[in-house]
Design a protein around this motif. Structure first.
Motif, short mmCIF file in Angstrom:
data_model
loop_
_atom_site.label_atom_id
_atom_site.label_comp_id
_atom_site.label_asym_id
_atom_site.label_seq_id
_atom_site.Cartn_x
_atom_site.Cartn_y
_atom_site.Cartn_z
N HIS A 128 0.82 -1.22 0.00
CA HIS A 128 0.00 0.00 0.00
C HIS A 128 0.85 1.27 0.00
O HIS A 128 0.39 2.32 -0.45
N ALA A 129 2.09 1.18 0.50
CA ALA A 129 2.94 2.37 0.58
C ALA A 129 3.44 2.81 -0.78
O ALA A 129 3.60 4.01 -1.05
N LEU A 130 3.71 1.84 -1.66
CA LEU A 130 4.24 2.15 -2.99
C LEU A 130 3.11 2.23 -4.01
O LEU A 130 2.31 1.31 -4.12
N SER A 131 3.07 3.33 -4.73
CA SER A 131 2.06 3.47 -5.78
C SER A 131 2.42 2.59 -6.97
O SER A 131 3.56 2.14 -7.11
N LEU A 132 1.45 2.37 -7.83
CA LEU A 132 1.68 1.55 -9.02
C LEU A 132 2.77 2.16 -9.89
O LEU A 132 3.63 1.45 -10.43
N LYS A 133 2.76 3.49 -10.02
CA LYS A 133 3.76 4.18 -10.83
C LYS A 133 5.16 3.94 -10.28
O LYS A 133 6.11 3.66 -11.03
N VAL A 134 5.33 4.08 -8.96
CA VAL A 134 6.63 3.86 -8.32
C VAL A 134 7.07 2.42 -8.52
O VAL A 134 8.25 2.15 -8.80
N GLN A 135 6.14 1.48 -8.37
CA GLN A 135 6.48 0.07 -8.54
C GLN A 135 6.98 -0.22 -9.96
O GLN A 135 7.93 -0.99 -10.15
N LEU A 136 6.36 0.39 -10.95
CA LEU A 136 6.78 0.16 -12.33
C LEU A 136 8.17 0.74 -12.58
O LEU A 136 8.98 0.14 -13.30
N PHE A 137 8.47 1.89 -11.97
CA PHE A 137 9.81 2.47 -12.09
C PHE A 137 10.85 1.57 -11.42
O PHE A 137 11.96 1.39 -11.92
N ILE A 138 10.49 1.01 -10.26
CA ILE A 138 11.40 0.10 -9.55
C ILE A 138 11.67 -1.14 -10.39
O ILE A 138 12.81 -1.61 -10.51
N LEU A 139 10.62 -1.68 -11.00
CA LEU A 139 10.79 -2.87 -11.86
C LEU A 139 11.70 -2.56 -13.05
O LEU A 139 12.53 -3.40 -13.44
N LEU A 140 11.57 -1.36 -13.60
CA LEU A 140 12.44 -0.97 -14.71
C LEU A 140 13.89 -0.90 -14.26
O LEU A 140 14.80 -1.37 -14.95
N GLY A 141 14.11 -0.31 -13.06
CA GLY A 141 15.46 -0.23 -12.52
C GLY A 141 16.05 -1.60 -12.24
O GLY A 141 17.22 -1.86 -12.54
N ILE A 142 15.23 -2.50 -11.68
CA ILE A 142 15.70 -3.86 -11.40
C ILE A 142 16.04 -4.59 -12.70
O ILE A 142 17.02 -5.35 -12.76
N LEU A 172 17.74 -10.08 -7.03
CA LEU A 172 16.98 -9.06 -7.75
C LEU A 172 15.74 -9.66 -8.40
O LEU A 172 14.67 -9.04 -8.43
N THR A 173 15.86 -10.87 -8.93
CA THR A 173 14.72 -11.53 -9.56
C THR A 173 13.63 -11.81 -8.54
O THR A 173 12.43 -11.65 -8.82
N SER A 174 14.03 -12.23 -7.33
CA SER A 174 13.06 -12.50 -6.28
C SER A 174 12.30 -11.23 -5.90
O SER A 174 11.07 -11.24 -5.75
N VAL A 175 13.04 -10.12 -5.73
CA VAL A 175 12.40 -8.85 -5.39
C VAL A 175 11.47 -8.41 -6.51
O VAL A 175 10.35 -7.93 -6.27
N ALA A 176 11.91 -8.57 -7.76
CA ALA A 176 11.10 -8.17 -8.91
C ALA A 176 9.80 -8.97 -8.96
O ALA A 176 8.74 -8.42 -9.30
N CYS A 177 9.85 -10.26 -8.63
CA CYS A 177 8.65 -11.10 -8.65
C CYS A 177 7.63 -10.61 -7.62
O CYS A 177 6.42 -10.55 -7.90
N VAL A 178 8.11 -10.23 -6.43
CA VAL A 178 7.21 -9.73 -5.38
C VAL A 178 6.57 -8.41 -5.81
O VAL A 178 5.35 -8.22 -5.68
N ILE A 179 7.38 -7.49 -6.32
CA ILE A 179 6.85 -6.18 -6.75
C ILE A 179 5.91 -6.35 -7.93
O ILE A 179 4.87 -5.69 -8.02
N ALA A 180 6.26 -7.24 -8.87
CA ALA A 180 5.40 -7.47 -10.03
C ALA A 180 4.06 -8.04 -9.61
O ALA A 180 3.01 -7.67 -10.15
N ALA A 181 4.06 -8.93 -8.61
CA ALA A 181 2.81 -9.49 -8.12
C ALA A 181 1.95 -8.41 -7.47
O ALA A 181 0.72 -8.36 -7.67
#
Length: 256
Positions: A128-142, A172-181
């Motif tokens: 809930h703390a991270l917005s969808l926009k922020v999550q997509l930017f994080i995924l791009l960085g990862i 990094l892949t593990s973190v990306a999977c959680v954020i993507a979910a």
């Protein structure tokens, strides 16, 4: 292909231009602003509602209506329009603040008797703390970090460094999977979840979509709930794990 992309870009820009033009030419916008500044909130609501009734969907218009209803002591409609504004502009800090302030004044609270897992609680807080926009930017960085790590693993001559790069890629892949979910779940809710707000002084939750059915609960003004279906003049709702039934459409507003 380039021509198709150019046509698509022009079409999108025209759509946004038409929406902005429609909002700016509605006479009720300026009239409502003038009334609001004069503390005539009832007239401001009437003026701005004419724009809504004419089909204008605008985050600023909904936000201003929320403020006017709140100042006019109509908590249910205030929350309804704050939520409508937030649906169009999810990351607006002002809308989020006013909505939270108004919701803190509601009487009904959702009880959760189940013991919450600390790990799941932490994940939900991050969700809930991270917005969808922020999550997509994080995924791009990862994605780029994983790419660099893969290149490093490929060109490295040391077996030890190769193992380090593989460990980095795995983490990094593990973190990306959680954020993507989490991001996928937010997109799913945005597309499928329908919510409503009690706009009347209170709303009876009945066992069936009928005026003669048994009253199970009574929800107070401003209470938000999940909309399951609509049956005639009634809406099937759910609130938490304990409240489920039907309310009259005249007592609620549905966020669209």
């Amino acid at each position: 292909m380039k021509n198709l992309l150019r046509i698509f870009a022009i079409s999108v820009s025209l759509i946004f231009a038409q929406v902005a033009f429609a909002a700016s030419t509605c006479p009720g916008i300026d009239a409502g602003t003038k009334a609001y500044n004069e503390n005539d909130f009832e007239r401001a609501i009437d003026e701005w509602r004419t724009c809504v009734d004419n089909g204008i969907q605008d985050a600023d218009l909904y936000y201003n209506l929320g403020n006017a209803y709140f100042r006019n002591a109509k908590l249910g409609f205030a929350i309804f329009y704050y939520k409508s504004a937030l649906r169009l502009r999810p990351n607006d800090a002002d809308i989020q603040h006013n909505l939270s302030y108004a919701q803190a004044m509601t009487k009904d609270k959702v009880d959760n008797d189940d013991e919450e897992n600390p790990l799941l609680a932490g994940l939900f807080k991050v969700h809930h703390a991270l917005s969808l926009k922020v999550q997509l930017f994080i995924l791009l960085g990862i994605f780029w970090l994983i790419t660099f790590a893969m290149v490093g693993n490929r060109i490295s001559l040391s077996e030890r460094r190769k193992n380090v790069f593989m460990g980095i890629i795995f983490a990094l892949t593990s973190v990306a999977c959680v954020i993507a979910a989490s991001a996928g779940y937010k997109i799913f809710l945005a597309e499928t979840e329908v919510t409503g707000v009690v706009t009347a002084a209170d709303a009876d939750v009945t066992s069936a979509p009928s005026n003669k059915s048994q009253t199970l609960n009574t929800l107070s003004e401003g209470t938000s709930f999940e909309v399951l279906s609509q049956q005639g003049n009634f809406i099937e709702i759910r609130l938490g794990e304990k409240v489920k039934g039907f309310v009259k459409t005249s007592d609620v507003g549905i966020i669209k």
